[in-house]
Structures are given as structure tokens and as C-alpha cells.
Design an enzyme around this catalytic site. Structure first.
Site, PDB file in Angstrom:
ATOM      1  N   GLU A  87      12.559  43.235  -6.377  1.00 59.71           N
ATOM      2  CA  GLU A  87      12.646  42.360  -7.533  1.00 59.71           C
ATOM      3  C   GLU A  87      12.814  43.508  -8.857  1.00 59.71           C
ATOM      4  O   GLU A  87      13.737  43.376  -9.580  1.00 59.71           O
ATOM      5  CB  GLU A  87      11.402  41.661  -7.971  1.00 59.71           C
ATOM      6  CG  GLU A  87      11.040  40.598  -6.805  1.00 59.71           C
ATOM      7  CD  GLU A  87       9.801  41.176  -5.906  1.00 59.71           C
ATOM      8  OE1 GLU A  87      10.243  42.032  -5.202  1.00 59.71           O
ATOM      9  OE2 GLU A  87       8.912  40.447  -5.584  1.00 59.71           O
TER      10      GLU A  87
ATOM     11  N   CYS B 135       4.692  40.059  -5.841  1.00 58.58           N
ATOM     12  CA  CYS B 135       3.379  40.671  -6.173  1.00 58.58           C
ATOM     13  C   CYS B 135       2.972  40.456  -7.699  1.00 58.58           C
ATOM     14  O   CYS B 135       3.838  40.382  -8.392  1.00 58.58           O
ATOM     15  CB  CYS B 135       3.387  42.026  -5.442  1.00 58.58           C
ATOM     16  SG  CYS B 135       4.146  43.166  -6.821  1.00 58.58           S
TER      17      CYS B 135
ATOM     18  N   HIS C 127      10.229  48.018  -5.861  1.00 54.22           N
ATOM     19  CA  HIS C 127      10.274  46.900  -5.006  1.00 54.22           C
ATOM     20  C   HIS C 127      11.546  46.177  -5.138  1.00 54.22           C
ATOM     21  O   HIS C 127      12.258  46.284  -6.307  1.00 54.22           O
ATOM     22  CB  HIS C 127       9.227  45.663  -5.388  1.00 54.22           C
ATOM     23  CG  HIS C 127       7.800  46.290  -4.968  1.00 54.22           C
ATOM     24  ND1 HIS C 127       6.555  45.418  -5.138  1.00 54.22           N
ATOM     25  CD2 HIS C 127       7.240  47.238  -4.254  1.00 54.22           C
ATOM     26  CE1 HIS C 127       5.496  45.746  -4.733  1.00 54.22           C
ATOM     27  NE2 HIS C 127       5.894  47.068  -3.880  1.00 54.22           N
TER      28      HIS C 127
END
Ligand SMILES: [Zn+2]
Length: 150
Positions: free
Chosen positions: A56, A84, A54
Site C-alpha cells: 500500500e 496494517c 508494504h
């Protein structure tokens, strides 16, 4: 002039680049104390065949590598979509000071929805959280990406 907006603009650019690669359009930026962008990334889960890739996580990895530290106290993270649970946990582990995110994610988010990672007593570090930053642009990117697939 707003530094918030300028860093989210970079995150949005990363999200657009992710969409062009066929990835879910999410972008993230890590900013060092003082305001220098030290890492910027978009989702690469398909390209890397890695469910943890992801935006991040990739941005945190790059920022930590640059800082030669697994913790980034005083750093800020900007991301176009509510993180998430996995990413929220990583943001806490990294001791990020401030989290700025764009669109809310009722389906998969883990900050204001679902696991609400930072509200959990097991969360050892809780960043300041600012939501709704450039929310409309972030949502429009996601909608445009998913619309042809429905
Ligand atoms: Zn995530």
C-alpha cells in the site's frame, strides 16, 4: 465486468509477483477517479530492507508522485489483505476515497482489527471501506506462502 473485481485481479497479480520475490504476498493498486490504474505494487520489505515497504505504501508513493500531490482525493485503493495500522494511517493521510481489501488480517490488520485506525477519533479522514473482495484468492496466496515455512 465488475470494475471492483478487475482491479482486485491486478492487486492479486502483484501479490503473486511478491511471493515469487520471496516477499509476503500482498498487492495493492491505486485507481484514479475515472477508473485508470495509476500505481500497482507488491510488498518489497526484504528487497528494499525497509519495514515500511508494504504494497500500500509503495502504491501510494507512486500514485502521489504521478499526481504531484501528497493527497489523492477521489482515488480508490485496492489491496489483497486488510491494511496494517501504518498503511491504514497512510491511506487516511492520502485522503483515499474508497478502500477495497481482500482477506481479513486478525493478527496484523489495523482496519477491522487491532488499532482500528479509521474508527479512532484521531483519524482525520475516513475512506469508505469494502472488505472481503476476492477474499478466498488472497487468503489462498498467503496460506500457500506461509505453509512451507511452518
Ligand atoms: Zn502495511
Amino acid at each position: 465486468m465488475s470494475p471492483f473485481r478487475s482491479h482486485m485481479d491486478r492487486a492479486l497479480a502483484e501479490a503473486r509477483a511478491a511471493a515469487r520475490r520471496g516477499e509476503v504476498p500482498v498487492g495493492a493498486v491505486v485507481v484514479a477517479p475515472g477508473g485508470r490504474i495509476v500505481a500497482a505494487a507488491g510488498n518489497r520489505t526484504r528487497e528494499l530492507a525497509d519495514p515500511t515497504a508494504h504494497a500500500e505504501i509503495l502504491a501510494l508513493r507512486a500514485a502521489c508522485a504521478e499526481a504531484r500531490s501528497e493527497r489523492l482525493p477521489g482515488y480508490d485503493l485496492y489491496v489483497t489483505l486488510e491494511p496494517c495500522p501504518m498503511c491504514a494511517s497512510a491511506i487516511g493521510q492520502a485522503r483515499i476515497a474508497r478502500l477495497y481489501y481482500g482477506a481479513a488480517d486478525p493478527k496484523s490488520g489495523g482496519v477491522a482489527h487491532g488499532a482500528r485506525v479509521f474508527a479512532h477519533p484521531q483519524s482525520h479522514h475516513v475512506p469508505e471501506v469494502y472488505d472481503g473482495i476476492a477474499e478466498a484468492e488472497a487468503e489462498a496466496l498467503l496460506k500457500a506462502f506461509f505453509a512451507p515455512r511452518r
